[in-house]
Scaffold this active site. Structure first.
Site, PDB file in Angstrom:
ATOM      1  N   ASP A  65      -6.518   5.995   1.125  1.00 26.43           N
ATOM      2  CA  ASP A  65      -6.215   7.345   0.651  1.00 26.43           C
ATOM      3  C   ASP A  65      -5.287   7.266  -0.562  1.00 26.43           C
ATOM      4  O   ASP A  65      -5.521   7.906  -1.593  1.00 26.43           O
ATOM      5  CB  ASP A  65      -5.555   8.147   1.783  1.00 26.43           C
ATOM      6  CG  ASP A  65      -5.219   9.563   1.346  1.00 26.43           C
ATOM      7  OD1 ASP A  65      -6.092  10.211   0.732  1.00 26.43           O
ATOM      8  OD2 ASP A  65      -4.088  10.016   1.595  1.00 26.43           O
ATOM      9  N   LYS A 123      -1.063  -4.849   5.207  1.00 21.96           N
ATOM     10  CA  LYS A 123       0.389  -5.087   5.192  1.00 21.96           C
ATOM     11  C   LYS A 123       0.676  -6.069   6.338  1.00 21.96           C
ATOM     12  O   LYS A 123       1.452  -5.797   7.256  1.00 21.96           O
ATOM     13  CB  LYS A 123       1.117  -3.735   5.372  1.00 21.96           C
ATOM     14  CG  LYS A 123       2.615  -3.781   5.171  1.00 21.96           C
ATOM     15  CD  LYS A 123       3.046  -3.966   3.721  1.00 21.96           C
ATOM     16  CE  LYS A 123       4.564  -4.052   3.635  1.00 21.96           C
ATOM     17  NZ  LYS A 123       5.023  -4.421   2.274  1.00 21.96           N
ATOM     18  N   TYR A 176      -4.415   7.797  10.878  1.00 29.67           N
ATOM     19  CA  TYR A 176      -4.969   9.148  10.856  1.00 29.67           C
ATOM     20  C   TYR A 176      -5.368   9.610  12.252  1.00 29.67           C
ATOM     21  O   TYR A 176      -5.366  10.813  12.535  1.00 29.67           O
ATOM     22  CB  TYR A 176      -6.214   9.205   9.959  1.00 29.67           C
ATOM     23  CG  TYR A 176      -5.932   9.502   8.501  1.00 29.67           C
ATOM     24  CD1 TYR A 176      -5.094   8.687   7.760  1.00 29.67           C
ATOM     25  CD2 TYR A 176      -6.530  10.583   7.880  1.00 29.67           C
ATOM     26  CE1 TYR A 176      -4.862   8.945   6.422  1.00 29.67           C
ATOM     27  CE2 TYR A 176      -6.299  10.848   6.540  1.00 29.67           C
ATOM     28  CZ  TYR A 176      -5.456  10.027   5.822  1.00 29.67           C
ATOM     29  OH  TYR A 176      -5.225  10.294   4.497  1.00 29.67           O
ATOM     30  N   ASP A 182       1.459  -3.215  -1.269  1.00 28.38           N
ATOM     31  CA  ASP A 182       2.422  -2.951  -2.359  1.00 28.38           C
ATOM     32  C   ASP A 182       2.040  -3.748  -3.605  1.00 28.38           C
ATOM     33  O   ASP A 182       2.074  -3.246  -4.726  1.00 28.38           O
ATOM     34  CB  ASP A 182       3.879  -3.218  -1.923  1.00 28.38           C
ATOM     35  CG  ASP A 182       4.071  -4.535  -1.194  1.00 28.38           C
ATOM     36  OD1 ASP A 182       3.060  -5.211  -0.894  1.00 28.38           O
ATOM     37  OD2 ASP A 182       5.236  -4.899  -0.912  1.00 28.38           O
ATOM     38  N   ASP A 203      -6.241   7.534  -5.053  1.00 33.01           N
ATOM     39  CA  ASP A 203      -5.636   8.454  -6.027  1.00 33.01           C
ATOM     40  C   ASP A 203      -5.083   7.666  -7.216  1.00 33.01           C
ATOM     41  O   ASP A 203      -5.170   8.103  -8.371  1.00 33.01           O
ATOM     42  CB  ASP A 203      -4.495   9.274  -5.384  1.00 33.01           C
ATOM     43  CG  ASP A 203      -5.020  10.528  -4.689  1.00 33.01           C
ATOM     44  OD1 ASP A 203      -6.189  10.519  -4.245  1.00 33.01           O
ATOM     45  OD2 ASP A 203      -4.260  11.515  -4.577  1.00 33.01           O
TER      46      ASP A 203
END
Ligand code: IPM
Ligand code: MG
Length: 368
Positions: free
Chosen positions: A249, A193, A143, A225, A253
């Site tokens: 982020d 990751k 970001y 993942d 959701d």
């Protein structure tokens, strides 16, 4: 006698103003029972600020926030500002505010209540008992990393963003996650990751080091993942999920859908200065201004504000219980499945405000 709590209210764009109004309504209902408590000051942010002042975070809003003890925000963004230069997009208002207030940790709780297990997008036997918190790093990663931009090279344009994590950025958010885990089920899952990204390898190394200071908390590492999959496969196995800005982020959701709707999930952004409380959902321009949005995430964000910034645990809990009771009785906004005709945004706000008052007035209620 303690003075009034100064609350900065930043409604923002889309459904932001509608849902924030319901959160303020509930706070005012609390005052009706317990006496004057809050001083609200409203400020512009996002697209609304761009239209009025040509910048997404005007100086006046910054000073309102600096003067406040807590910030209550609605949402930012909308298609009418999509063509703006990157630094003039509504989202920049929120990102700048997070930076200015040094809000490096974002807590996003997702809890499936037994009585509301049927709201979930997943089968009841999978989600029953889900109670997790995503601890999202909020000031680093892709970001904010440099270099960034759209550049031309060899006659072709390329877009660049950079994932950067410095040790101290990982350390401070990791401490928060372990401390939080101690108040819960003492389990941290750090999500990265590290099989691909150097920034993730550093992340994993630092988190592992910090974990040694919390020997009573169990630490597990997961690739993002795999975490995305396990959130659906066995959501009850998670307690605290510690992760980067971008992964947080996305995963928040996903976690929202475990509970049934993103319209239910609140968040708290904490750091060095005034904390900020906002729904996880965005500005939902498609339903904006139609009195259809779910105000529960905004009201639950106000409950988090009462708990964390104003240290009014019992009042925060009363608001949360009121939400639960109103939902148990079958009130649903149109984002949620239900047998009855959906209620409007303001009606949902009225019901929760009334129920909150009832709880505060009951003989069982204790302020401390
Ligand atoms: C969120 C939002 C924001 C983010 C946007 C609006 C800047 O999606 O809070 O999850 O990406 O952090
Ligand atoms: Mg988001």
């Amino acid at each position: 006698m303690q003075g009034l709590f100064r609350v900065a209210v930043l409604p923002g764009d889309g459904i932001g103003p509608e849902v924030t109004a319901q959160a303020v309504k509930v706070l005012k209902a609390i005052e009706e029972v317990l006496g004057p408590m809050f001083r609200f000051q409203t400020g512009l942010i996002g697209g609304a600020a761009l239209d009025a002042t040509a910048v997404p975070l005007p100086a006046e809003t910054i000073s309102i926030c600096n003067n406040a003890q807590a910030i209550l925000l609605g949402a930012v963004g909308g298609p009418q500002w999509d063509n703006k230069r990157p630094e003039l997009r509504p989202e920049q208002g929120l990102l700048q505010l997070r930076q200015r207030q040094e809000l490096y940790v974002n807590l996003r709780p997702a809890k499936v209540l037994d009585s509301l297990v049927n709201l979930s997008a997943l089968k009841p036997h999978l989600v029953r008992g889900t109670d997790l918190v995503i601890v999202r790093e909020l000031l680093g990663g892709i970001y904010f990393g440099n270099p960034r931009g759209i550049f031309s090279k060899n006659g072709e344009r390329m877009g660049i963003n950079t994932e950067v994590y410095r040790e101290h950025e990982v350390e401070r958010v990791a401490h928060r996650a372990f401390q939080l885990a101690r108040l819960r089920r003492r389990k941290v899952t750090s999500v990265d990751k590290a099989n691909i990204l150097e920034s993730s390898r550093l992340w994993r190394e630092v988190v592992t080091r910090i974990a040694r200071m919390y020997p009573d908390v169990e630490l597990k590492h997961l690739y993002v993942d795999s975490c995305a999959m396990q959130l659906i496969e066995r959501p009850t196995s998670f307690d605290v999920i510690l992760t980067t800005n971008m992964f947080g982020d996305i995963l928040s959701d996903e976690a929202a859908m475990l509970t049934g709707s993103i319209g239910l999930l609140p968040s708290a952004s904490l750091g060095e200065r005034t904390a900020l409380y906002e729904p996880v959902h965005g500005s939902a321009p498609d339903i904006a201004g139609r009195n259809r949005a779910n105000p529960i995430a905004a009201i639950a964000s106000a409950a988090l504000m009462l708990r964390y910034s104003l240290r009014m645990e019992a009042v925060g809990a009363a608001v949360e219980t009121a939400i639960e009771k109103v939902m148990k009785r079958g009130a649903r906004t149109s984002d949620l499945p239900g047998k009855n005709r959906p209620v409007t945004t303001s009606r949902m706000g009225d019901l929760i405000a009334a129920e909150t008052k009832k709880i505060l007035k009951s003989s069982k209620f204790r302020l401390q």
